[in-house]
Design a protein around this motif. Structure first.
Motif, PDB file in Angstrom:
ATOM      1  N   UNK D  50       0.868  -1.535  -0.172  1.00  0.00           N
ATOM      2  CA  UNK D  50      -0.088  -0.051   0.144  1.00  0.00           C
ATOM      3  C   UNK D  50       1.113   0.877   0.420  1.00  0.00           C
ATOM      4  N   UNK D  51       0.744   2.152   1.024  1.00  0.00           N
ATOM      5  CA  UNK D  51       1.470   3.444   0.767  1.00  0.00           C
ATOM      6  C   UNK D  51       2.850   3.024   1.699  1.00  0.00           C
ATOM      7  N   UNK D  52       2.939   2.437   2.763  1.00  0.00           N
ATOM      8  CA  UNK D  52       3.810   1.781   3.890  1.00  0.00           C
ATOM      9  C   UNK D  52       4.559   1.021   3.490  1.00  0.00           C
ATOM     10  N   UNK D 359      22.025   1.002   9.587  1.00  0.00           N
ATOM     11  CA  UNK D 359      21.555   0.662  10.445  1.00  0.00           C
ATOM     12  C   UNK D 359      20.290   0.883  11.184  1.00  0.00           C
ATOM     13  N   UNK D 360      20.330   2.167  11.353  1.00  0.00           N
ATOM     14  CA  UNK D 360      19.538   2.828  12.234  1.00  0.00           C
ATOM     15  C   UNK D 360      18.202   3.275  10.556  1.00  0.00           C
ATOM     16  N   UNK D 361      18.662   3.245   9.704  1.00  0.00           N
ATOM     17  CA  UNK D 361      17.878   4.118   8.774  1.00  0.00           C
ATOM     18  C   UNK D 361      15.956   2.504   8.017  1.00  0.00           C
ATOM     19  N   UNK D 362      17.290   1.872   8.467  1.00  0.00           N
ATOM     20  CA  UNK D 362      16.923   0.334   8.110  1.00  0.00           C
ATOM     21  C   UNK D 362      15.748  -0.361   8.644  1.00  0.00           C
ATOM     22  N   UNK D 363      15.725   0.152  10.467  1.00  0.00           N
ATOM     23  CA  UNK D 363      15.190  -0.578  11.180  1.00  0.00           C
ATOM     24  C   UNK D 363      13.937   1.087  11.377  1.00  0.00           C
ATOM     25  N   UNK D 364      14.023   2.679  11.067  1.00  0.00           N
ATOM     26  CA  UNK D 364      13.098   2.967  11.716  1.00  0.00           C
ATOM     27  C   UNK D 364      12.367   3.613  10.121  1.00  0.00           C
ATOM     28  N   UNK D 365      12.539   3.272   8.790  1.00  0.00           N
ATOM     29  CA  UNK D 365      12.405   3.454   8.660  1.00  0.00           C
ATOM     30  C   UNK D 365      10.330   2.255   8.161  1.00  0.00           C
ATOM     31  N   UNK D 366      10.655   1.420   8.391  1.00  0.00           N
ATOM     32  CA  UNK D 366       9.228   0.190   8.768  1.00  0.00           C
ATOM     33  C   UNK D 366       8.276   0.807   9.070  1.00  0.00           C
TER      34      UNK D 366
END
Lengths: 303, 210, 177, 389
Positions: D50-52, D359-366
């Motif tokens: 969807x949009x997420x 590392x941070x962005x990959x998890x934060x972006x979920x």
């Protein structure tokens, strides 16, 4: 026969004028936005050069039949919108193809181009165009609601679905304009206009940082040229429609230019000063205050 | 993406692609485009020169000087230059400084997706001869071995003024009809491809991106 | 800092303690004890921040030196932990379970030095390079100039001089610089 | 401990989500490298539902030049012009750290006036870098004018740099042993003029951006980094400060002349994109204040450079050190190992974006809306060249 030829000639002139007016508006607005940025901005004839250049590209890649048809549908939508709106009240040349129920047809045509574009952009295969088309259609559905309510209120108020008659009813002084006789419907309609013009905060379809320019991502060369042509025609068509509905129409071409320019400046000023909504925020916005305003307008005139 | 109907006896092999993907891509060789009759072409060249859309792809550190160029201080919009986010619609590709191998692959892809006529401006000394990174294992030394270049702007970094001067030169070349890099690329496609494939070890894209 | 070193000495065999600055200390530890030392420092000595993890190629000793830099936010002390590992069969236990970003460092080390960290997430995926088929570029025996000249078509006309002899001949032709 | 909410996945095996792209439920979307919403030249491989965003992989390496390898085959003084190229908007941190590391290993003390000039340079470059950042951040939310204004004012700062050091973008000012030149005549007056211009701009930005209702709707609550994530992901700099951590290298382990200056660590509480903007915004004012403080100590008549041995065969004794400084993105560090020869044995550059962007962005972006990906990235202020160098 002569009648038909004359009508065709008039239509041609009318479309030609409105196309150039749209491009001029485009150039002007680029200049004005540039001033807000503190820049000089591109020359005012830049839109003509851009359009010429895109048509002059030597190669063009097609992704299939629908890809061809997408821009053509879009242009048909833009032309269709314009051709059924009387641009200048009382002028034979700019009366276009106005007839008694044209308001409904125009509303349909505003929708039509978007749908055609959606099919064409989908054929392009770029995921960003698909996402942007989804965003565009959902946003369009949401601003269509206040717009439709506003138009219904107007139809009840003037007992007509003909744009010419609505304009005629507003003649005879500034206080006869819809903006003064029916401010609720006007504001609902103007909110919808903000959405239609797709400037910030409602530019979620073209949002360059999110879905780089959205549906036309894969469009190039003459495909893009058609879209640019349409953008000029469709823009002025929308503005002329809103001028006719809310600002009392125009009796000569200068009045039309002035009023449409003011209408467009509304979008531009809002666009410069606000960041972009997210899709669902935009939808929620249209379903909030503008829809309530539209509903109120309808209810007041029903009573 | 469908197949082009035109058939050319020499067909691109596309052997970097897996078997099932070859169907998606066109395997005809690109053809050179001919300029139109003299005065029409001159007129169109004038339009092209005054409406340069550059691809918004900051390939290297030169991109940092494009920001001032786009903004109020230098304002390239005055000269009809505007950024465009998709290669399909842009006509100028700015190689912003050094190009690492990984970026070169994207540069080639984006360049081939641009529609003709297309122009390339190479910023800085790195695309000319490697510049500061002449001995680096990951940056190419000469960009003109991979894509044709119309204008070089030397310097590290070139100032925004010199970039504007470079654009002026490009405009002059276009008006004179000399900026035919796209045709040159197609004419020498095999040489360019051989060079490209020499450095891009995992060639997993079609030989020409339509 | 001295007390921490004393406490560490009771549990681990550490050597080569070198206090570089008031707030920066280096020490060496055996490969087998490294991960438990780092866990101990993190959990009990409040060295809660992994500043970086990198390697130095000690090609003459046929060894890699890994340096784990830890930081204590309470005392603002940096502590560098040197671990020597074999260069021929470069392998080290992973610390990605202690810090998330350690996985990234280990991916880079795998790619640029060829040091393997079994179990580290995505360690075998290429991180920076793409389609690299030579020896890992950060190893000392990889000659980047030679590679560049062979691969990237150097533009003829570039001369490089040894700056010392060149400047001597140009600027001070008779005297001694 | 923070684990992203991955409940939208069909199943997770060994910590990895099983995503069936053929199911038609998910779409793979490449954001970058050719994408206006990505900072610099990097790319995100997003899987969206969807949009997420449901999954993300960061791809870096498009700007890899092999600095660390190149430095190993250049003499100490030859390295000095290339280190600043590692980070384009803020090159001075690199210059300072390289010079400081070499000085420390070689045992050179630099004159006090050189330290003041370095401090001034660092603060000016901090302000310059923040101006560029705030433009990009506003642009990511579709607020164009701020980008135009801020980058223009950054250019005024670059003019000052050019006048002072001779370089517009790369200054190559802090050489080992000191700095290259003193301030030109009348520099303090022009600097003050520019600072006043910037203060005026900041008050306008506050009106148009910080108090903007639509901007608040977008940025408040976006990308919240909780306190327990800070250490686990190695978060430093303004991002950590926005979470309420008092972490500033300038204060915690003072370098140069920062211990003589009067300033506080600016912290926030809510730790979302808006709070991070607020922290950085206040740090810009702090930077202006610091520049004014430093200008009081500048005395052009004093010595600014220590005499070095002949740098062309300058052998530095074997040793290793790690020096760090606070850049706009957080702790920036250089780890230098020497072996007694004319060439450095190893120079490792620790860029703060390294842990933030991967590392941070990959998890934060979920679970973030695709519309907010660009805003989230700029709010982390990632800068790719210092990741891959």
């Amino acid at each position: 026969m002569a009648d038909i030829l004359r009508t065709a000639l008039y239509l041609f002139i009318s479309v030609f004028v409105i196309l150039n007016y749209g491009l001029l508006l485009n150039g002007l607005v680029r200049k004005i936005v540039a001033r807000a940025h503190g820049r000089v901005g591109p020359p005012i004839w830049q839109p003509w050069l851009d359009i010429l250049k895109t048509y002059a590209k030597r190669s063009a890649i097609s992704h299939g039949v629908m890809f061809f048809l997408g821009p053509i549908f879009r242009l048909a939508g833009g032309l269709g919108t314009y051709l059924f709106i009387p641009a200048i009240y009382g002028s034979v040349m700019f009366a276009n193809l106005s007839f008694s129920g044209d308001l409904l047809l125009v509303m349909y045509f505003i929708f039509f181009g978007q749908l055609g574009m959606a099919l064409g952009a989908g054929e392009g295969g770029h995921p960003n165009s698909a996402i942007a088309v989804g965003r565009g259609l959902s946003q369009m559905t949401s601003f269509e609601l206040p717009f439709a309510l506003s138009v219904i209120a107007l139809a009840i108020q003037y007992h007509s679905l003909s744009i010419t008659e609505i304009v005629a009813a507003q003649q005879g002084g500034i206080l006869n304009w819809t903006i003064f006789t029916n401010p609720l419907a006007t504001f609902a309609g103007l909110f919808a206009l903000l959405g239609m013009n797709m400037h910030s905060p409602f530019d979620i379809v073209l949002a360059p940082q999110e879905v780089p320019i959205g549906p036309p991502t894969e469009m190039q060369s003459s495909f893009l040229g058609i879209l640019q042509t349409n953008r000029a025609i469709f823009l002025s068509a929308k503005l002329v429609l809103f001028m006719n509905l809310y600002l009392g129409g125009a009796t000569n071409i200068f009045a039309m230019m002035l009023k449409t320019f003011m209408l467009y400046m509304l979008s531009v000023v809002v666009g410069v000063s606000f960041p972009r909504f997210r899709t669902e925020q935009s939808i929620r916005f249209f379903l909030g205050v503008p829809t309530l305003l539209g509903l109120a307008a309808v209810i007041i005139f029903m009573l | 993406m469908t197949k082009e109907t035109k058939h050319n006896p020499s067909i691109l092999e596309n052997n970097g692609l897996p078997e099932f993907e070859r169907d998606y891509f066109c395997d005809a060789r690109p053809e050179q485009s001919r300029p139109l009759a003299k005065y029409i072409e001159k007129f169109l060249n004038w339009a092209r020169a005054n409406s340069l859309w550059l691809l918004g792809f900051g390939t290297g550190c030169g991109a940092v000087e494009l920001r001032p160029l786009m903004t109020a201080r230098y304002d390239m919009y005055r000269y009809g230059i505007a950024p465009r986010p998709t290669p399909r619609q842009s006509s100028v590709f700015i190689i912003g400084g050094y190009a690492s191998v990984k970026t070169t692959k994207r540069i080639i892809r984006s360049y081939e997706q641009m529609q003709q006529p297309k122009f390339v401006i190479a910023l800085g000394s790195c695309p000319i001869n490697g510049g500061m990174y002449w001995d680096s294992y990951n940056t190419i030394n000469r960009i003109d071995h991979y894509i044709p270049v119309d204008v070089y702007i030397a310097g590290c970094m070139p100032r925004p003024e010199s970039i504007i001067a470079g654009f002026d030169l490009l405009k002059k070349l276009i008006k004179e009809g000399q900026a035919e890099g796209a045709n040159k690329y197609i004419e020498n496609l095999d040489w360019y491809k051989a060079n490209q494939k020499k450095i891009i070890k995992d060639w997993n894209m079609p030989d020409y991106n339509w | 800092m001295k007390e921490i070193i004393q406490r560490l000495k009771q549990q681990f065999t550490i050597s080569n303690v070198n206090q570089q600055r008031v707030d920066l200390t280096f020490l060496s530890v055996k490969k087998e004890q490294a991960v438990s030392l780092i866990s101990y420092l993190r959990d009990f000595e409040k060295f809660s921040h992994l500043v970086f993890l990198t390697a130095v190629d000690r090609v003459e000793d046929i060894q890699f030196q890994l340096t784990y830099m830890l930081h204590n936010y309470n005392t603002h002390q940096d502590l560098g932990i040197r671990v020597l590992i074999d260069r021929e069969k470069a392998e080290m236990a992973s610390i990605h379970h202690l810090w998330k970003q350690a996985g990234t460092y280990q991916r880079e080390l795998k790619e640029m030095f060829g040091i393997d960290f079994p179990g580290s997430p995505r360690v075998d995926e290429s991180f920076i390079l793409e389609g690299w088929d030579n020896i890992p570029p950060m190893r000392r025996d990889f000659d980047t100039k030679k590679y560049s000249e062979e691969t990237y078509f150097p533009r003829p006309g570039r001369e490089s001089h040894d700056p010392e002899s060149y400047m001597k001949s140009k600027l001070y032709p008779e005297g001694d610089a | 401990m923070f684990t992203p909410d991955r409940s939208k996945y069909p199943e997770i095996v060994d910590g990895k989500a099983v995503i069936d792209l053929d199911s038609g439920k998910y779409l793979k979307l490449w954001q970058g490298p050719q994408h206006p919403g990505v900072t610099g030249n990097m790319s995100l491989e997003l899987i969206v539902c969807g949009d997420e965003v449901v999954d993300c992989k960061t791809h870096v390496g498009y700007l890899h030049r092999g600095f660390e390898k190149l430095m190993e085959r250049r003499k100490f003084i030859q390295n000095f012009p290339i280190v600043c190229r590692i980070c384009v908007p803020e090159p001075d941190t690199n210059e300072y750290l390289y010079a400081a590391a070499v000085e420390e290993v070689a045992g050179i003390k630099i004159p006090e006036q050189a330290k003041w000039l370095r401090t001034l340079n660092m603060e000016m470059s901090r302000l310059t870098s923040y101006l560029m950042w705030i433009g990009g951040h506003a642009g990511a939310f579709g607020l164009g004018p701020i980008g135009q204004w801020a980058v223009t004012h950054r250019d005024y700062m670059l003019d000052l740099f050019e006048e002072w050091t001779g370089g517009r973008v790369y200054h190559m000012y802090m050489i080992p042993g000191g700095v290259r030149n003193i301030l030109p005549d009348g520099f303090d007056r022009r600097l003050e003029d520019t600072l006043q211009k910037i203060e005026k701009l900041m008050s306008e930005i506050e009106k148009v951006m910080l108090n903007n209702a639509v901007f608040k709707m977008r940025a408040v609550g976006l990308g919240i980094i909780t306190k327990d994530m800070i250490d686990r992901y190695g978060v430093v700099g303004p991002i950590a400060r926005a979470a309420g951590m008092k972490r500033d290298v300038r204060k915690n382990s003072p370098y140069l002349m920062y211990e003589h200056l009067d300033f506080d660590i600016i912290t926030g509480t809510k730790s979302d994109a808006y709070e991070r903007l607020l922290v950085r915004f206040r740090e810009m004012f702090q930077s202006i204040d610091l520049i004014r403080q430093i200008m009081k100590y500048i005395d052009n008549s004093k010595n600014i450079h220590t005499k070095l041995p002949n740098v062309l065969h300058w052998k530095i004794p074997a040793g290793e050190t790690y020096v760090k400084a606070e850049s706009t993105r957080g702790e920036y560090g250089y780890f230098v190992v020497t072996d007694g020869s004319e060439l450095p044995r190893r120079v490792y550059v620790r860029g703060p974006s390294y842990s933030h962007a991967v590392a941070l962005l990959e998890d934060l972006i979920i679970n973030v809306n695709i519309a907010d990906v660009a805003g989230l990235m700029t709010s982390l202020h990632t800068y790719p060249p210092e990741i891959e160098r």
